[in-house]
Design an enzyme around this catalytic site. Structure first.
Site, short mmCIF file in Angstrom:
data_model
loop_
_atom_site.label_atom_id
_atom_site.label_comp_id
_atom_site.label_asym_id
_atom_site.label_seq_id
_atom_site.Cartn_x
_atom_site.Cartn_y
_atom_site.Cartn_z
N ILE A 129 0.83 -1.21 0.00
CA ILE A 129 0.00 0.00 0.00
C ILE A 129 0.86 1.26 0.00
O ILE A 129 2.01 1.26 0.44
CB ILE A 129 -0.96 0.06 1.21
CG1 ILE A 129 -0.18 0.19 2.53
CG2 ILE A 129 -1.89 -1.14 1.24
CD1 ILE A 129 -1.04 0.62 3.70
N HIS A 252 13.24 1.00 -4.34
CA HIS A 252 12.09 1.13 -5.24
C HIS A 252 12.48 0.80 -6.69
O HIS A 252 12.06 1.48 -7.63
CB HIS A 252 11.49 2.53 -5.15
CG HIS A 252 10.02 2.58 -5.41
ND1 HIS A 252 9.09 2.61 -4.40
CD2 HIS A 252 9.29 2.60 -6.57
CE1 HIS A 252 7.87 2.65 -4.92
NE2 HIS A 252 7.97 2.65 -6.24
N ARG A 255 13.86 3.59 -8.93
CA ARG A 255 12.93 4.49 -9.61
C ARG A 255 12.69 5.78 -8.83
O ARG A 255 11.96 6.66 -9.29
CB ARG A 255 11.59 3.78 -9.83
CG ARG A 255 11.69 2.61 -10.79
CD ARG A 255 10.55 1.63 -10.64
NE ARG A 255 9.29 2.09 -11.21
CZ ARG A 255 8.99 2.04 -12.51
NH1 ARG A 255 9.88 1.58 -13.38
NH2 ARG A 255 7.81 2.43 -12.94
N GLY A 284 15.56 -5.61 -5.71
CA GLY A 284 16.43 -4.74 -6.50
C GLY A 284 17.62 -5.46 -7.09
O GLY A 284 18.56 -5.80 -6.38
N GLY A 306 10.92 -8.25 -9.08
CA GLY A 306 10.02 -7.27 -9.67
C GLY A 306 10.00 -7.32 -11.18
O GLY A 306 9.16 -7.98 -11.79
#
Length: 363
Positions: A129, A252, A255, A284, A306
């Site tokens: 979230i 992230h 990013r 990552g 990811g």
């Protein structure tokens, strides 16, 4: 698909399959993309110290996360908007995760609803979230996830603002209307200039989010809470103090803030601060089973995958995602065998040598 032998080949297929705007959205990093490249390259500077004459006739990769068994310490990271990669979107990804007996962390920005993902197959899954300025929106999504049988909440904490992703700016990346938010908030932005995703994030994300908000999140859910986006000892200690149930060492996917450290280079710093009190995961730059082993040797309980998942999805749908996970598991199993580690518990710090250790040995 039998001829595809590694993640890089899936990436090339995804590039061919996707419109440039979408491929650049998934693949791109912030600004100069230094951290994007470093996330991958930093793994390559870690060498093995394999042990021999160990009975590795039976390799057991299985482990657990928050008490839930998984077939290997390889989980699916939250990535946004899977329907941009494949018509079946997160449902295809969820089915592949279930088939591989691993945990998928579903993105807050998913293109399938929480309920659609939950009803697609029987599996353990977590929900990632963001906290919106309208806290009621975040609260409603969390409560829906709890009702739908999700087992944990993963709070992303490294996005007070969206990082500057130049490919999205050039491509005028659209922000589609996401079904989870229909009737709650409009997520659709089709910009005349700049990135629609950045425009939406600026209007929606709460930049005032702070450690005290962990208490607020605890007040609206009974689910375990992990925080994703930590890179320092100091923040790891604050996370433990705040009573979270796990940490994801993450930049992230490179990013957000370019020239942040590669996650594998700061993993030990976080692990040493936590001292085993809560699980530490890493995302990552993981592109090989050897990378999974290196992360475990440096103290991670599991890794999150990811971009490779999205590449598999874009190239071959559910089967592509399953193939990516199976390839990484196979590579990891081979690495365990060749390092003299029949079980996860046998993987230790002594099995790897970092770049810093190599340099010190030369002085």
């Amino acid at each position: 698909m039998d001829q595809i032998v590694n993640v890089d080949e899936f990436q090339e297929l995804a590039k061919q399959a996707l419109p440039k705007m979408y491929y650049d959205f998934y693949n791109g990093g912030a600004e100069d993309q230094h951290t994007l490249n470093e996330n991958v390259q930093a793994f390559r500077r870690i060498m093995f110290r394999p042990r021999v004459l160990v009975d590795v006739s039976n390799i057991d990769m299985s482990t657990s996360m928050l008490g839930y068994p998984i077939s290997a310490p390889i989980m699916i990271a939250p990535t946004a908007m899977h329907k941009l990669a494949h018509p079946k979107g997160e449902i295809a990804t969820a089915k592949a995760a279930a088939a591989c007996n691993t945990i998928m962390i579903v993105s807050f920005m998913s293109t399938c609803t929480i309920e659609e993902v939950a009803s697609s197959c029987n599996a353990v899954r977590f929900l990632q979230i963001y906290v919106y300025k309208r806290r009621d929106v975040t609260a409603q999504i969390v409560k829906r996830a709890e009702k739908a049988g999700f087992k944990a909440i993963v709070l992303t904490v490294d996005v007070p603002r969206l990082g500057r992703r130049e490919a999205d700016i050039k491509n005028k990346m659209i922000s589609p209307q996401l079904k989870n938010f229909e009737g709650l908030v409009s997520t659709e932005v089709r910009p005349n200039e700049g990135s629609g995703v950045e425009a939406f994030a600026s209007s929606a994300f709460d930049a005032s989010l702070s450690w005290k908000d962990i208490e607020w999140l605890r007040s609206i859910t009974k689910l375990p809470i992990l925080v994703k986006g930590l890179l320092t000892r100091e923040d790891a200690l604050k996370a433990v103090e705040a009573g979270v149930d796990g940490i994801v060492v993450s930049n992230h996917g490179a990013r957000q803030l370019d020239y942040s450290p590669a996650t594998i280079t700061v993993l030990e710093e976080v692990v040493h601060a936590v001292k085993g009190r809560i699980p530490v995961l890493l995302d990552g730059g993981v592109r090989r089973g050897t990378d999974v082993f290196k992360a475990l040797a440096l103290g991670a309980q599991a890794v999150l995958i990811g971009r490779p998942i999205v590449y598999g999805l874009a190239a071959k749908g559910e089967d592509g995602v399953k193939k990516v996970i199976d390839m990484l598991k196979n590579e990891f199993e081979i690495t365990m065998a060749l390092s003299g580690c029949p079980t996860i518990d046998d993987v230790t710090r002594n099995h790897v040598r970092t770049e810093n250790e190599r340099i010190k040995s030369m002085l």
